[in-house]
Design a protein around this motif. Structure first.
Motif, PDB file in Angstrom:
ATOM      1  N   ALA A  42       0.801  -1.183   0.124  1.00 31.53           N
ATOM      2  CA  ALA A  42      -0.086  -0.005   0.045  1.00 31.53           C
ATOM      3  C   ALA A  42       0.963   1.370  -0.097  1.00 31.53           C
ATOM      4  N   GLN A  43       1.927   1.242   0.786  1.00 34.24           N
ATOM      5  CA  GLN A  43       2.906   2.302   0.815  1.00 34.24           C
ATOM      6  C   GLN A  43       3.444   2.582  -0.446  1.00 34.24           C
ATOM      7  N   TYR A  44       4.081   1.449  -0.956  1.00 32.84           N
ATOM      8  CA  TYR A  44       4.664   1.800  -2.469  1.00 32.84           C
ATOM      9  C   TYR A  44       3.539   2.182  -3.399  1.00 32.84           C
ATOM     10  N   ARG A  45       2.446   1.717  -3.371  1.00 33.47           N
ATOM     11  CA  ARG A  45       1.351   2.103  -4.463  1.00 33.47           C
ATOM     12  C   ARG A  45       1.279   3.590  -3.985  1.00 33.47           C
ATOM     13  N   ASN A  46       1.057   3.937  -3.055  1.00 31.22           N
ATOM     14  CA  ASN A  46       0.739   5.343  -2.627  1.00 31.22           C
ATOM     15  C   ASN A  46       1.868   6.144  -3.564  1.00 31.22           C
ATOM     16  N   LYS A  47       3.303   5.700  -3.024  1.00 27.73           N
ATOM     17  CA  LYS A  47       4.449   6.773  -3.489  1.00 27.73           C
ATOM     18  C   LYS A  47       4.793   6.676  -4.829  1.00 27.73           C
ATOM     19  N   PRO A  64      -5.367  10.361  -1.944  1.00 24.90           N
ATOM     20  CA  PRO A  64      -4.260   9.798  -1.801  1.00 24.90           C
ATOM     21  C   PRO A  64      -3.040  10.469  -1.119  1.00 24.90           C
ATOM     22  N   TYR A 115      -3.787   9.767   2.323  1.00 22.96           N
ATOM     23  CA  TYR A 115      -3.018   8.260   2.881  1.00 22.96           C
ATOM     24  C   TYR A 115      -1.460   8.620   2.853  1.00 22.96           C
ATOM     25  N   GLN A 116      -0.927   9.792   2.391  1.00 17.45           N
ATOM     26  CA  GLN A 116       0.353  10.148   2.563  1.00 17.45           C
ATOM     27  C   GLN A 116       0.589  11.246   4.054  1.00 17.45           C
ATOM     28  N   GLY A 156      -3.399   3.376  -2.210  1.00 19.96           N
ATOM     29  CA  GLY A 156      -2.181   3.419  -1.212  1.00 19.96           C
ATOM     30  C   GLY A 156      -2.699   3.421   0.262  1.00 19.96           C
TER      31      GLY A 156
END
Lengths: 233, 419
Positions: free
Chosen positions: A78-83, A107, A110-111, B326
């Motif tokens: 999830a972290q990678y997708r977000n970043k 997004p 979520y960051q 994410g």
């Protein structure tokens, strides 16, 4: 930017095993606009899902912006997708009880970006896709093309390394399709790396490179002269 | 956890389908309402019974003589005997931890003949010979004058404290009773005080019709010598009369030459034991209230859990999108659990408030329609409310846990494919 080596993926269907991707070698440089084409069942969506870390590969390796993508747990993924990644889907996939602006801001939420900054950024990206004055509207009040533009703004909001689009024009008529492609081309012109899965040749022609998939292998990989969508709009 | 966006989202989800939310909330609302009302009703009953005991010192027993049932030391069985003042002294000396040992004598009785005369008015009243301590064991409020004191005892003064009921039948309205004389079985006593006793038992009328005179005067005036009719014995607060009573009986048996195994010679009524039995009943009732209330609440909580499962199912695609964008799976889990806890607590608080309102109404009707016997001031304490809130919090957590788990069990890719 993207580096894939000898990628295999198969799905188990009961006692049968369906070998979908049979050794893909594939790399994408920064700033490219790549169309992945193929008939249905050729494995193009599976490839995109693996690239998007929504699915895991069986064999081979995948490196994204120098980071090897393997053994991810859900939190890490999830972290990678977000970043790293922005998604654009065929069916838009906006959250229907949130306004356009809130969708775009998601997004960033979520960051853990602060509320004010989030709203500013969301408005900025809505402005870029030409929907600033629709910021407070719910997805149900927008047309298909507008929804897709909101989805693109949302995908861009987190400033991802790569934008992944799965049939972004699949649910749109041709005029709207070209509008969306025009937007995608402009984003690409700004230096963003974009991958588009499509089965429509005219959409593929608007990219800079076409990768043809057939039965799980790449049969053709060619650079083309881009057709600008703006001439149709 | 306390961020504005999460709360906004919770509210958005819960208000998205009002009807369903309210139906779900009703289950929890109803459960907690029943719990609160049951507990309050139990408390009301308990208050009622407790006030029946009044402010009587409950750590008390009453003791009287019956015939002996065994021959002992040359004395036949079936022998009648009476307590003497010597027994009272012996008990005081040999049994520690006793607060009051009051010997009592009594004239008249229920439906007795007229035994008290004042001028042309007569009446049948219970007349007690008592020590000053009795007012602590069988409390009464002195409405005028004073109660019997030690000087009355020492001087064998012929004074009397009469109940308001006695005053009403022997005196005219507004007539001063203090200082006047009444004739009890032919002996004149001066009235020095009047009293009123509180009771909401059926005998409220009867207990105002009593006359108290000093024990010593009673003995002398009515030829009782050192006889003692019966005794009221109260133990110290930190010991129990139920445990001490065997010692007391032993002393009495020794003094009166009664066979040590003769259980029937001395009769008694243990108020403390009776009181504890009733208290035990209330404890049991409280458990039943909790048991029933929590079970009803449980079915409400299962309803919440069920709805949360449906919500998760409905939002599978949305959850897929959010994960693709994410969102941390833990954040999704937390979201679902918080929705569940929020729904449970809000509906539970509504239940508690409504329960308080129902209790208020009951109290209002009790107050306006006069007291009902054995039911006074139903209420629940703050502790119970806090406990109910904790139960709600835990059950909300449990209700949300399974749905939250199922929300993140589906892979995002599968969730996205759902239509």
């Amino acid at each position: 930017m993207i580096e894939i080596k000898d990628l295999h993926k198969s799905y188990k269907m009961g006692s049968n095993s369906l070998h979908v991707l049979k050794g893909i070698n594939f790399s994408v440089e920064e700033g490219e606009l790549v169309a992945i084409m193929g008939s249905s069942g050729s494995g193009k969506s599976t490839l995109l899902n693996i690239l998007g870390m929504l699915d895991v590969l069986d064999e081979g390796s995948y490196t994204l912006d120098g980071v090897p993508i393997k053994d991810l747990n859900e939190t890490k993924a999830a972290q990678y997708r977000n970043k790293f990644l922005g998604f654009v889907f065929q069916s838009f996939n906006l959250i229907n009880y949130k306004s356009a602006m809130e969708n775009v801001a998601l997004p960033l939420y979520y960051q853990k970006v602060g509320r004010k900054e989030r709203q500013e950024k969301a408005l900025k990206y809505l402005e870029q896709v030409g929907l600033r004055e629709w910021a407070d509207h719910l997805p149900s009040e927008l047309s298909g093309g507008q929804k897709q533009r909101v989805a693109i703004a949302r995908a861009m909001a987190a400033e991802p390394k790569v934008l992944l689009a799965d049939e972004p024009t699949g649910a749109l008529d041709s005029t709207t399709s070209y509008e969306v492609m025009d937007l995608i081309q402009k984003i690409n012109d700004a230096g963003n790396t974009i991958l588009i899965v499509t089965h429509e040749p005219d959409i593929a022609d608007m990219c800079k490179r076409i990768v043809h998939l057939k039965d799980g292998v790449i049969v053709e990989d060619k650079k083309i002269t881009q057709v600008r969508a703006s001439q149709y709009v | 956890m306390f961020n504005k966006d999460r709360w906004k989202e919770i509210l958005e989800v819960l208000t998205g389908n009002w009807f369903r939310t309210i139906l779900t909330a009703f289950g929890v609302f109803w459960g907690i309402l029943i719990l609160i009302v049951l507990l309050a009703a139990g408390k009301g009953l308990e208050n009622g019974i407790r006030s029946n005991f009044g402010d009587i010192a409950t750590n008390t027993m009453f003791m009287w003589t019956q015939g002996t049932s065994m021959a002992y030391k040359g004395l036949p069985k079936g022998r009648r005997f009476t307590f003497k003042l010597g027994d009272v002294d012996a008990i005081r000396q040999k049994v520690p931890d006793l607060r009051f040992v009051s010997p009592r004598n009594q004239l008249g009785g229920f439906n007795g003949t007229n035994n008290v005369v004042r001028g042309i008015k007569t009446g049948a009243f219970n007349v007690y010979g008592d020590y000053p301590d009795i007012i602590n064991q069988d409390p009464m409020s002195i409405t005028s004058g004073r109660f019997i004191n030690q000087l009355d005892i020492d001087g064998k003064r012929k004074v009397a404290v009469i109940g308001e009921g006695v005053r009403a039948s022997l005196y005219d309205v507004g007539e001063e009773a203090i200082g006047t004389y009444i004739k009890i079985q032919g002996v004149n006593f001066m009235v020095v005080g009047t009293y009123r006793k509180n009771s909401n038992d059926g005998n409220a009328e009867e207990i105002q019709k009593e006359i108290f005179i000093p024990f010593t005067s009673f003995s002398q005036a009515f030829n009782q010598a050192d006889k003692v009719g019966w005794m009221a014995i109260t133990a110290n607060d930190d010991s129990s009369i139920t445990q001490l009573k065997e010692q007391i009986f032993t002393v009495v048996r020794e003094n009166q030459k009664i066979h040590p195994q003769d259980l029937r010679a001395v009769g008694h009524f243990d108020l403390f034991e009776e009181f504890n039995r009733v208290l035990g009943l209330f404890k049991a009732m409280r458990w039943i209230a909790y048991f029933v209330g929590v079970l009803v609440l449980l079915s409400g909580v299962i309803g919440v859990s069920n709805i949360m499962l449906i919500v998760v199912k409905e939002r599978t695609k949305e959850i897929g999108i959010r994960r693709a964008l994410g969102e941390n799976p833990w954040s999704i889990k937390l979201q679902i659990i918080m929705e569940s806890i929020f729904l449970t607590i809000i509906s539970g608080m509504a239940g508690i408030s409504f329960g308080a309102f129902v209790i208020y109404l009951i109290n209002y009707f009790l107050a306006s329609n006069g007291p009902i016997e054995m039911f006074i001031n139903p209420s629940v304490g703050l502790g119970v409310v806090l406990l109910a809130l904790i139960i709600l919090m835990v059950s909300g957590l449990l209700a949300g846990f399974i749905p939250a788990q199922s929300a993140i069990k589906i892979k995002p890719i599968e969730a996205l494919r759902m239509e």
